[in-house]
Structure formats: structure tokens, C-alpha cells
Write an enzyme that holds these catalytic residues in place. Structure first.
Site, PDB file in Angstrom:
ATOM      1  N   LYS A 244       7.921  62.984  26.242  1.00  0.00           N
ATOM      2  CA  LYS A 244       7.752  63.724  27.509  1.00  0.00           C
ATOM      3  C   LYS A 244       6.248  63.825  27.807  1.00  0.00           C
ATOM      4  O   LYS A 244       5.537  62.865  27.560  1.00  0.00           O
ATOM      5  CB  LYS A 244       8.448  65.076  27.414  1.00  0.00           C
ATOM      6  CG  LYS A 244       9.900  64.910  26.913  1.00  0.00           C
ATOM      7  CD  LYS A 244      10.746  66.111  27.008  1.00  0.00           C
ATOM      8  CE  LYS A 244      12.142  65.746  26.484  1.00  0.00           C
ATOM      9  NZ  LYS A 244      13.116  66.807  26.618  1.00  0.00           N
TER      10      LYS A 244
ATOM     11  N   ASN B 156      11.280  60.555  22.599  1.00  0.00           N
ATOM     12  CA  ASN B 156      10.798  60.749  23.963  1.00  0.00           C
ATOM     13  C   ASN B 156       9.768  61.867  23.900  1.00  0.00           C
ATOM     14  O   ASN B 156      10.122  63.025  23.719  1.00  0.00           O
ATOM     15  CB  ASN B 156      11.977  61.134  24.876  1.00  0.00           C
ATOM     16  CG  ASN B 156      11.516  61.563  26.270  1.00  0.00           C
ATOM     17  OD1 ASN B 156      10.354  61.353  26.633  1.00  0.00           O
ATOM     18  ND2 ASN B 156      12.421  62.158  27.037  1.00  0.00           N
TER      19      ASN B 156
ATOM     20  N   SER C   8      18.238  68.409  21.207  1.00  0.00           N
ATOM     21  CA  SER C   8      17.947  69.223  20.015  1.00  0.00           C
ATOM     22  C   SER C   8      18.312  68.538  18.701  1.00  0.00           C
ATOM     23  O   SER C   8      18.779  69.195  17.771  1.00  0.00           O
ATOM     24  CB  SER C   8      18.625  70.599  20.130  1.00  0.00           C
ATOM     25  OG  SER C   8      18.102  71.315  21.226  1.00  0.00           O
TER      26      SER C   8
ATOM     27  N   GLU D  57      23.027  62.795  26.798  1.00  0.00           N
ATOM     28  CA  GLU D  57      22.200  63.977  26.555  1.00  0.00           C
ATOM     29  C   GLU D  57      22.737  65.148  27.368  1.00  0.00           C
ATOM     30  O   GLU D  57      22.423  65.267  28.554  1.00  0.00           O
ATOM     31  CB  GLU D  57      20.757  63.710  26.983  1.00  0.00           C
ATOM     32  CG  GLU D  57      20.067  62.597  26.235  1.00  0.00           C
ATOM     33  CD  GLU D  57      18.551  62.773  26.226  1.00  0.00           C
ATOM     34  OE1 GLU D  57      17.992  62.812  25.142  1.00  0.00           O
ATOM     35  OE2 GLU D  57      17.949  62.897  27.308  1.00  0.00           O
TER      36      GLU D  57
ATOM     37  N   GLU E 282      15.549  65.376  33.081  1.00  0.00           N
ATOM     38  CA  GLU E 282      14.383  66.035  33.697  1.00  0.00           C
ATOM     39  C   GLU E 282      13.958  65.301  34.966  1.00  0.00           C
ATOM     40  O   GLU E 282      13.464  65.923  35.912  1.00  0.00           O
ATOM     41  CB  GLU E 282      13.236  66.133  32.678  1.00  0.00           C
ATOM     42  CG  GLU E 282      13.528  67.217  31.639  1.00  0.00           C
ATOM     43  CD  GLU E 282      12.946  66.959  30.257  1.00  0.00           C
ATOM     44  OE1 GLU E 282      12.026  66.140  30.115  1.00  0.00           O
ATOM     45  OE2 GLU E 282      13.444  67.600  29.299  1.00  0.00           O
TER      46      GLU E 282
ATOM     47  N   HIS F  73      16.543  60.149  32.989  1.00  0.00           N
ATOM     48  CA  HIS F  73      16.512  61.320  32.102  1.00  0.00           C
ATOM     49  C   HIS F  73      16.821  62.572  32.932  1.00  0.00           C
ATOM     50  O   HIS F  73      16.437  62.657  34.092  1.00  0.00           O
ATOM     51  CB  HIS F  73      15.132  61.440  31.437  1.00  0.00           C
ATOM     52  CG  HIS F  73      15.113  62.480  30.369  1.00  0.00           C
ATOM     53  ND1 HIS F  73      14.953  63.822  30.655  1.00  0.00           N
ATOM     54  CD2 HIS F  73      15.278  62.398  29.030  1.00  0.00           C
ATOM     55  CE1 HIS F  73      15.018  64.505  29.518  1.00  0.00           C
ATOM     56  NE2 HIS F  73      15.214  63.667  28.519  1.00  0.00           N
TER      57      HIS F  73
ATOM     58  N   GLY G 131      16.051  70.718  24.569  1.00  0.00           N
ATOM     59  CA  GLY G 131      14.949  71.661  24.408  1.00  0.00           C
ATOM     60  C   GLY G 131      15.403  73.102  24.226  1.00  0.00           C
ATOM     61  O   GLY G 131      14.596  74.024  24.301  1.00  0.00           O
TER      62      GLY G 131
HETATM   63  P1  13P Z   1      14.898  67.766  22.602  1.00  0.00           P
HETATM   64  O1  13P Z   1      15.140  66.918  21.387  1.00  0.00           O
HETATM   65  O2  13P Z   1      13.558  68.426  22.602  1.00  0.00           O
HETATM   66  O3  13P Z   1      16.036  68.715  22.859  1.00  0.00           O
HETATM   67  O4  13P Z   1      14.850  66.757  23.858  1.00  0.00           O
HETATM   68  C1  13P Z   1      15.864  65.844  24.017  1.00  0.00           C
HETATM   69  C2  13P Z   1      15.491  64.892  25.097  1.00  0.00           C
HETATM   70  O5  13P Z   1      15.411  65.244  26.250  1.00  0.00           O
HETATM   71  C3  13P Z   1      15.208  63.504  24.708  1.00  0.00           C
HETATM   72  O6  13P Z   1      15.145  62.679  25.820  1.00  0.00           O
END
Ligand code: 13P
Length: 253
Positions: A11, A9, A213, A167, A97, A95, A173
Site C-alpha cells: 500500500k 501489498n 489480516s 479479500e 481500497e 483492490h 487491516g
Molecule cells: P492486511 O493484511 O493489512 O489486512 O491487508 C490486506 C490487503 O489489503 C492486501 O491487499
């Protein structure tokens, strides 16, 4: 046997030019030699460039979000059909976010999942608890509520076309990964819930990815757990070498 799905992903990273460069590098590594499924979800504008450079490979591309309606006066939004037409085969739904910054509720996640299925996209539905929820021992409740909200009244046939990503929000992140034991425990809870609500065969076939992560260093440990069927990778998917190494690790397991 569930096949691993290693998904990236991106983003809001990588312009169309950068996506094309990435795609060329990944194609050069011959990703089709590995017996796993690979998916990249770039920003919408970068998707055609990535897809073009990966057209001779089996690497799938997907969207990061869709609108819940098939079309209409929704300035700035994109439909499932548009993604489909641009060559996407998956789309992320719910997601954290999107839930956190764009107010997406379980009800909206449900509508978008239905929309994706209607358009012939595989929904990759994301669920997970926040740090406060974990600290307050709410993790299982939150997961059950999100599952029930997203898949209320779904048929077995619809469920068989869905991929779930667990997740934990506190691991996204932050560099803090759930331990493989914590992740396995939640994956098993999700699978048991699917078994209870639907049936054992469906639960057994359902792919449940871990996200938060995931890096080259921890991928092997996470992916070795029996109920972890792949990874949804943010930061580490932005570098083609790291992403490719994680694909290799999954292939070796
Ligand atoms: P990270 O791998 O940067 O922690 O992000 C995970 C994520 O949100 C994947 O959708």
C-alpha cells in the site's frame, strides 16, 4: 499442481530507501530456496529500488494499480507499460481500497485487467464483499457479480494468465481474518464459477489467493485449505521477518 504465491501489498508504505533496505534483507534470506512464488507490490516510486536489490533472486515485483489507457494526458497516472519497463511482472487490479476510495467499478476493473494482459503483466484481480453485504447474506451475489463484471467475454487463454485474490473487505487491516472455513467456502465458490463459465481444467489451474489480516499466526491454517493457493498480505508484509516466516510456512505445506 498449483504452486503457492505469497504476495505482499505494501500500500502507501516504505520509501525507496526503506524498500532497498527491505530488499537487501530479504535477498540475504535466500528466498529462492523455497519452492513457491513470491511477489512484492511496493508503491510505484519504491519499485525500482526494491527490484534492484532483489535482482539476483526470483522474487517478483508488481504494481498496485495501473491506468486503463496505454498512454495519454492523465496527470499523476501510470501505465502498465511503465511498470513492465521498470521490471514489474504483476499488477494488482481492483483492490477494495481502489474500489472504495477511488470509485473503481467492475467495468473499470475489467478494462484495467485487459490493459495489464496486453502489456504482458499478470493481473492479480481482487474481489470481496463488505461487512454489510455479508450481514445481508449478499456475499455470493457480490462475488458472482464482481467475477462476471471483471471477466465478461474473456477467453480461456486470457483467464489462464490471471490470478484472483479473495479479500473480504471487513477483514482488511482490521485484524479480523475470515476463518479458514469461510475463506475455503468462498474460494471454492470462485473456482466453481470459473469452471461453469470456462472449464474444469482452467478452474483447477487457477490460483486463488486469500487476503485480509493474514499473519504469521494464522497463515498455516489458511494455506492448508485445499482451494487457498497463497496469500495477499498487507500489514504483515511490511516487516521482512514476518513476510519471510509466511513464505517458510507456505514452503513447508
Ligand atoms: P492486511 O493484511 O493489512 O489486512 O491487508 C490486506 C490487503 O489489503 C492486501 O491487499
Amino acid at each position: 499442481m498449483r504452486k503457492f504465491l505469497i504476495a505482499g501489498n505494501w500500500k502507501m508504505f516504505h520509501t525507496p530507501k526503506e524498500a532497498a533496505e527491505y530488499g537487501r534483507k530479504l535477498a540475504h534470506k535466500n528466498p529462492d530456496q523455497y519452492d513457491i512464488d513470491v511477489l512484492l507490490c511496493p508503491p510505484a516510486l519504491s519499485l525500482p529500488a526494491l527490484r534492484e536489490t532483489l535482482r539476483h533472486t526470483k522474487v517478483a515485483v508488481g504494481g498496485q494499480n495501473i491506468h486503463q489507457e496505454p498512454k495519454g494526458a492523465f496527470t499523476g497516472e501510470m501505465s502498465a507499460e511503465m511498470y513492465k519497463d521498470a521490471g514489474a511482472s504483476y499488477v494488482l487490479v481492483g483492490h477494495s481500497e481502489r474500489r472504495q476510495y477511488f470509485g473503481e467499478t467492475d467495468e473499470l476493473v475489467r478494462s484495467k485487467t485487459i490493459r495489464a494482459l496486453e502489456a504482458g503483466l499478470t493481473p492479480l484481480v481482487c474481489i470481496g464483499e463488505t461487512l454489510d453485504e455479508r450481514k445481508n447474506n449478499q456475499t455470493s451475489n457480490v462475488i458472482l457479480t464482481q467475477l462476471n463484471g471483471a471477466f465478461k467475454h474473456f477467453s480461456k487463454s486470457d483467464m489462464s494468465k490471471i490470478v484472483i485474490a479473495y479479500e473480504p473487505v471487513w477483514a482488511i487491516g482490521t485484524g479480523k481474518t475470515a476463518t479458514p472455513e469461510q475463506a475455503q467456502e468462498l474460494h471454492l465458490l470462485i473456482r466453481r464459477t470459473i469452471e461453469l463459465e470456462f472449464d474444469a481444467a482452467l478452474a483447477n489451474d487457477m490460483r486463488i489467493l486469500y487476503g485480509g489480516s493474514v499473519k504469521v499466526e494464522n497463515a498455516r491454517d489458511l494455506l492448508s485449505r485445499p482451494d487457498i493457493d497463497g496469500a495477499l498480505i498487507g500489514g504483515a508484509s511490511l516487516k521482512v521477518d514476518d513476510f519471510h516466516k509466511i513464505i517458510e510456512i507456505a514452503h513447508q505445506l
